[in-house]
Each structure stands twice: as structure tokens, then as C-alpha cells.
Design an enzyme around this catalytic site. Structure first.
Site, mmCIF file in Angstrom:
data_model
loop_
_atom_site.group_PDB
_atom_site.id
_atom_site.type_symbol
_atom_site.label_atom_id
_atom_site.label_comp_id
_atom_site.label_asym_id
_atom_site.label_seq_id
_atom_site.Cartn_x
_atom_site.Cartn_y
_atom_site.Cartn_z
ATOM 1 N N LYS A 1 0.816 -1.228 0.000
ATOM 2 C CA LYS A 1 0.000 0.000 0.000
ATOM 3 C C LYS A 1 0.839 1.263 0.000
ATOM 4 O O LYS A 1 0.579 2.186 -0.748
ATOM 5 C CB LYS A 1 -0.837 0.099 1.280
ATOM 6 N N ARG B 1 11.211 -7.126 5.891
ATOM 7 C CA ARG B 1 11.071 -5.695 5.635
ATOM 8 C C ARG B 1 11.887 -4.843 6.619
ATOM 9 O O ARG B 1 11.853 -5.100 7.825
ATOM 10 C CB ARG B 1 9.589 -5.345 5.762
ATOM 11 N N ARG C 1 -1.082 -8.974 14.060
ATOM 12 C CA ARG C 1 -1.465 -7.871 13.195
ATOM 13 C C ARG C 1 -2.255 -8.352 11.980
ATOM 14 O O ARG C 1 -3.244 -7.745 11.581
ATOM 15 C CB ARG C 1 -0.176 -7.226 12.700
ATOM 16 N N ARG D 1 10.802 -2.976 12.119
ATOM 17 C CA ARG D 1 9.777 -2.551 13.076
ATOM 18 C C ARG D 1 9.409 -3.728 13.972
ATOM 19 O O ARG D 1 9.267 -4.855 13.485
ATOM 20 C CB ARG D 1 8.531 -2.061 12.342
ATOM 21 N N ARG E 1 -9.508 1.449 8.887
ATOM 22 C CA ARG E 1 -9.276 0.029 9.140
ATOM 23 C C ARG E 1 -10.516 -0.659 9.682
ATOM 24 O O ARG E 1 -10.599 -1.875 9.664
ATOM 25 C CB ARG E 1 -8.176 -0.137 10.201
#
Ligand SMILES: [Zn+2]
Length: 222
Positions: A13, A127, A171, A160, A88
Site C-alpha cells: 500500500k 522488511r 497484526r 519494526r 481500518r
């Protein structure tokens, strides 16, 4: 024109929203960046938001909604926005609808970037972000030229906490549970489009632009 991109963490995104905002001259508003910035500035909302993010939990609506709405109301957003990471939940989607209505605006298109769960797990666990500007890298798909350093600004890369282990899994579960209602909300309003996010960045970009151009030519005829 106000557009929103809906996709799981790791669906791409952020990358796509950034490109779209440049191509269409719209402001990119990423809820994750807003949380990060508010945290850096040590604001009360920012510190609260961070405690949820670190646990892989959803930041509550009473923190998220005012933070995003404030940015939509700013003069830089008057040409339109690309929203990324918001709404969300159904409650957030409804609040957004109400606030935009007050500004005589509306969401024109809600685009779902659909990516399989297996692909998401693989993307998230590799990531990394740079400390200075949050540029995104991936050990496999987008490695930096020099290990652990950002190509753009040379700052150190970090992972992260919510991209790893149990927090990441939590998540994703939360994402899939919450998003069904948001997708239904926009589908009922005939604003939802679905794009296959498993493809390469450029392919996804082309498909997104096709959807947007299709929407614009329909609007022009109407
Ligand atoms: Zn950087």
C-alpha cells in the site's frame, strides 16, 4: 479526488500510494507515518498510539480518527488525498464519510490490494525501514546497495517490532477480521475495486492506474 487503498500490512500500500499521489498530484496520507511522526514529536496521542503499534494491536479509533481527519482538513489536502492504512474499521469508515461530507467531499474509489497470507508473511518478515525517512527495503525483494544502510540518505536500517514474530501474526489476524466489514461498506456503495497485489510493483501500479482511469472516464461521461 479522494482515493483509499485497502490492503494488509505488507501488501505494498505505502509504495503504491506514494506513486499514485505523485502521478495524480494528490496528498499521500499514511496513518502509520502519522503515528510515527506523532511519536517522534512526543505528542500525547503519538505516545499512546505507539504502545498499541508495538504490540501489533490496532490503534483505537479515538486516537486514529482525529489524527487523520486533521490532516484531511489541511490546505495541502484540498486537491484530494490518497489514504493509506485508514480506515481500518467500519466505525472509522463511517466517521470518515461523515467528516468528508462536512467538507462536501467523498471517497471516490476504494481500492483493495489483495495479497495472499503466505505472500504477506514472506514480505513482512524481510522488511526494513531507514531511521531518517522511513524508506522501505526488503532483504529479498529490494535489498539496499550497502548492507544495513539506506541508499537515499545513508541512515541505518531497522526492523519494526510489529513486523516480526508474534506481533506480526497478530497484526495480520486483526487485519483480516476488521477489513471484511470495511470492504463490504464500500462494495455496497459501489466504490470498491479489487487489484491483485501479488504481482510486481510496476504491474500493480499499472492495474491501479487502469482502475482509476476507468473511473474517471465513466465520471466524465456521467
Ligand atoms: Zn532513507
Amino acid at each position: 479526488m479522494d482515493i483509499l487503498l485497502i490492503g494488509a500490512p505488507g501488501a505494498g500500500k505505502g509504495t503504491q500510494a506514494e506513486k499514485l499521489s505523485q502521478l495524480l498530484a494528490l496528498r499521500h496520507i499514511a496513518s502509520g507515518d502519522l503515528f510515527h511522526k506523532a511519536f517522534e514529536d512526543q505528542t500525547e496521542l503519538g505516545l499512546k498510539a505507539r504502545s498499541y503499534v508495538d504490540l501489533g494491536e490496532l490503534v483505537p479509533d479515538e486516537i486514529t480518527i482525529p489524527m487523520v481527519i486533521r490532516h484531511i482538513e489541511e490546505p495541502e489536502s484540498v486537491q484530494g488525498v490518497v489514504l493509506d492504512g485508514f480506515p481500518r474499521t467500519l466505525a472509522q469508515a463511517q466517521a470518515l464519510n461523515e467528516e468528508l461530507g462536512r467538507l462536501t467531499r467523498q471517497i471516490d474509489l476504494a481500492i483493495h490490494l489483495k495479497v495472499s497470507r503466505e505472500e504477506l508473511l514472506q514480505r513482512l518478515s524481510g522488511r526494513y525501514f531507514c531511521q531518517a525517512n522511513q524508506h522501505v527495503y526488503h532483504t529479498k525483494f529490494r535489498p539496499p546497495k550497502v548492507a544495513d544502510r539506506c541508499d537515499v540518505d545513508g541512515s541505518k536500517l531497522y526492523q519494526r517490532p510489529d513486523d516480526a514474530g508474534e506481533a506480526m501474526r497478530r497484526r495480520l489476524v486483526i487485519y483480516f477480521n476488521q477489513t471484511t466489514q470495511v470492504l463490504d461498506y464500500y462494495r455496497e456503495q459501489r466504490k470498491l475495486r479489487v487489484v491483485d497485489g501479488n504481482q510486481s510493483i510496476d504491474q500493480v501500479q499499472n492495474m491501479l492506474m487502469n482502475e482509476i482511469n476507468d473511473y474517471m472516464s465513466r465520471e466524465a461521461k456521467a
